[in-house]
Design an enzyme around this catalytic site. Structure first.
Site, PDB file in Angstrom:
ATOM      1  N   TYR A  46     -16.749  31.810  84.928  1.00 12.84           N
ATOM      2  CA  TYR A  46     -16.276  30.472  84.590  1.00 12.84           C
ATOM      3  C   TYR A  46     -16.627  30.216  83.128  1.00 12.84           C
ATOM      4  O   TYR A  46     -17.791  30.066  82.774  1.00 12.84           O
ATOM      5  CB  TYR A  46     -16.942  29.418  85.460  1.00 12.84           C
ATOM      6  CG  TYR A  46     -16.598  29.466  86.925  1.00 12.84           C
ATOM      7  CD1 TYR A  46     -15.461  30.117  87.394  1.00 12.84           C
ATOM      8  CD2 TYR A  46     -17.417  28.842  87.864  1.00 12.84           C
ATOM      9  CE1 TYR A  46     -15.154  30.144  88.751  1.00 12.84           C
ATOM     10  CE2 TYR A  46     -17.111  28.854  89.214  1.00 12.84           C
ATOM     11  CZ  TYR A  46     -15.980  29.512  89.652  1.00 12.84           C
ATOM     12  OH  TYR A  46     -15.680  29.527  90.994  1.00 12.84           O
ATOM     13  N   PRO A  88     -11.541  22.838  98.831  1.00 13.54           N
ATOM     14  CA  PRO A  88     -11.611  22.077 100.081  1.00 13.54           C
ATOM     15  C   PRO A  88     -10.700  20.856 100.107  1.00 13.54           C
ATOM     16  O   PRO A  88     -10.420  20.333 101.184  1.00 13.54           O
ATOM     17  CB  PRO A  88     -13.082  21.659 100.159  1.00 13.54           C
ATOM     18  CG  PRO A  88     -13.529  21.613  98.733  1.00 13.54           C
ATOM     19  CD  PRO A  88     -12.796  22.744  98.069  1.00 13.54           C
ATOM     20  N   THR A 104      -4.591  26.535  94.668  1.00 13.90           N
ATOM     21  CA  THR A 104      -4.587  27.800  95.391  1.00 13.90           C
ATOM     22  C   THR A 104      -5.106  28.859  94.423  1.00 13.90           C
ATOM     23  O   THR A 104      -5.335  28.581  93.238  1.00 13.90           O
ATOM     24  CB  THR A 104      -3.174  28.196  95.864  1.00 13.90           C
ATOM     25  OG1 THR A 104      -2.422  28.686  94.752  1.00 13.90           O
ATOM     26  CG2 THR A 104      -2.459  27.028  96.512  1.00 13.90           C
ATOM     27  N   PRO A 139      -1.017  19.423  95.206  1.00 14.25           N
ATOM     28  CA  PRO A 139      -1.658  18.155  95.562  1.00 14.25           C
ATOM     29  C   PRO A 139      -1.618  17.858  97.055  1.00 14.25           C
ATOM     30  O   PRO A 139      -0.603  18.041  97.717  1.00 14.25           O
ATOM     31  CB  PRO A 139      -0.835  17.129  94.770  1.00 14.25           C
ATOM     32  CG  PRO A 139      -0.271  17.902  93.625  1.00 14.25           C
ATOM     33  CD  PRO A 139       0.010  19.271  94.174  1.00 14.25           C
ATOM     34  N   GLY A 147      -7.611  20.933  99.025  1.00 14.02           N
ATOM     35  CA  GLY A 147      -6.220  21.355  99.065  1.00 14.02           C
ATOM     36  C   GLY A 147      -5.480  21.127  97.772  1.00 14.02           C
ATOM     37  O   GLY A 147      -4.246  21.085  97.741  1.00 14.02           O
TER      38      GLY A 147
END
Length: 316
Positions: A73, A225, A230, A248, A227
């Site tokens: 990251y 978590p 992806t 979204p 949603g």
């Protein structure tokens, strides 16, 4: 220090309950995912470093004792923020990192699953976090850039991490973005304390794997978590960095339940995960203190049987 939710209920992360990793690490089921502490596109430093530091500190104030991170990251940015914010670490803090990918100058996310790459990645995490041993290292299976697909063996990369565990550099091992077969293969090589796969109220492809983990006392850590993303990536117009593709979470049933509780749809999505299975662990991420507090508040939402019946009809 805790805040309150709606009717005054304590929203300390402990309200979500706890789970034991490997029998010796107790984590609260509402954790914090640190990915968004980096700059736009998970690349470079944050826009406001002081805010990033404040988010990490506030997470611990709210009772979070489980931080999910990775040295890719940034790269090599987020772990430094965590260290600067809260090192020396409190005794009960569990830091979970992942290896298996890298970042390129083009800001892509190709696989880095060769043993030498994994050894270097673990040492980088140790150095940038200021640790002698990492609590949990997840092997993230990445298909991009010549990586491994869902039908491929993960014996070579997982064995490399198992050897580092034997050397004392890693306490426990987990797997991420894996199939049930890959999970089973990993367990023949070394103990697995957690699975970190995409799972949320509208994405439930791993329902059977979740149940298997529950039966075996293994944590299932849901990434994305809410949603909202992806694992696919895109390069937005006007930006250099590739970012996870946004999807979204938008569903009327969520809104109805949220209105019933005086909460947001995102809080209901997190609360649903905590109700779904006692081994399910949330690691929502944010770069905002206010958003962090809203996420933690979801641990205090008590869904009814009616709520759960309505939400169980949702799937992508």
């Amino acid at each position: 220090m805790a805040t309150t939710f709606g009717d005054g209920t304590d929203v300390h992360a402990g309200a979500a309950g706890e789970f034991s990793l490997g029998g010796d690490l107790t984590i609260r089921r509402m954790g914090y995912g640190a990915m968004q502490l980096a700059g736009p596109g998970v690349w470079g430093p944050p826009r406001d470093r002081e805010t990033a530091l404040a988010v990490v500190r506030r997470a611990l104030e709210l009772g979070v004792n489980h931080i999910d991170t990775s040295d890719y990251y940034g790269p090599h940015v987020v772990n430094g923020i965590i260290k600067d914010a809260i090192h020396p670490y409190q005794d009960d803090l569990v830091i979970v990192t992942k290896v298996g990918a890298r970042r390129t100058p083009e800001k892509d996310w190709p696989a880095a699953l060769k043993p030498a790459e994994l050894v270097q990645a673990v040492h980088d995490n140790l150095d940038h976090l200021g640790l002698d041993r990492i609590d949990v290292v997840n092997l993230r299976i990445v298909e991009e850039g010549g990586g491994l697909g869902p039908n491929d063996s993960i014996e070579e990369p997982f064995t490399a991490l198992a050897e580092l565990r034997e050397q004392g550099l890693i306490r426990h091992l987990g797997v991420s973005n894996v199939t049930a077969a890959q999970f089973a293969e990993a367990r023949t090589i070394a103990p697995v304390v957690c699975v970190q796969n995409e799972y949320n109220v509208v994405q439930r492809d791993d329902e059977e794997l979740l149940r298997l983990c529950a039966a075996e006392g293994i944590a299932f850590m849901s990434f994305f978590p809410l949603g909202t993303y992806t694992l696919r990536h895109e390069k937005p117009a006007g930006q250099d960095a590739k970012v996870p593709l946004a999807t979204p979470l938008d569903n009327r049933a969520l809104d109805v339940v949220a209105e019933r509780h005086g909460a947001s749809a995102y809080q209901i999505a997190l609360a649903w995960l905590l109700h779904r299975s006692p081994n399910l662990v949330c690691i929502p991420g944010t770069s905002s203190v206010a958003h962090l507090e809203q996420n933690i508040a979801a641990a205090a939402v008590r869904l009814t049987a009616e709520d759960l019946a309505e939400l169980d009809t949702l799937q992508a």
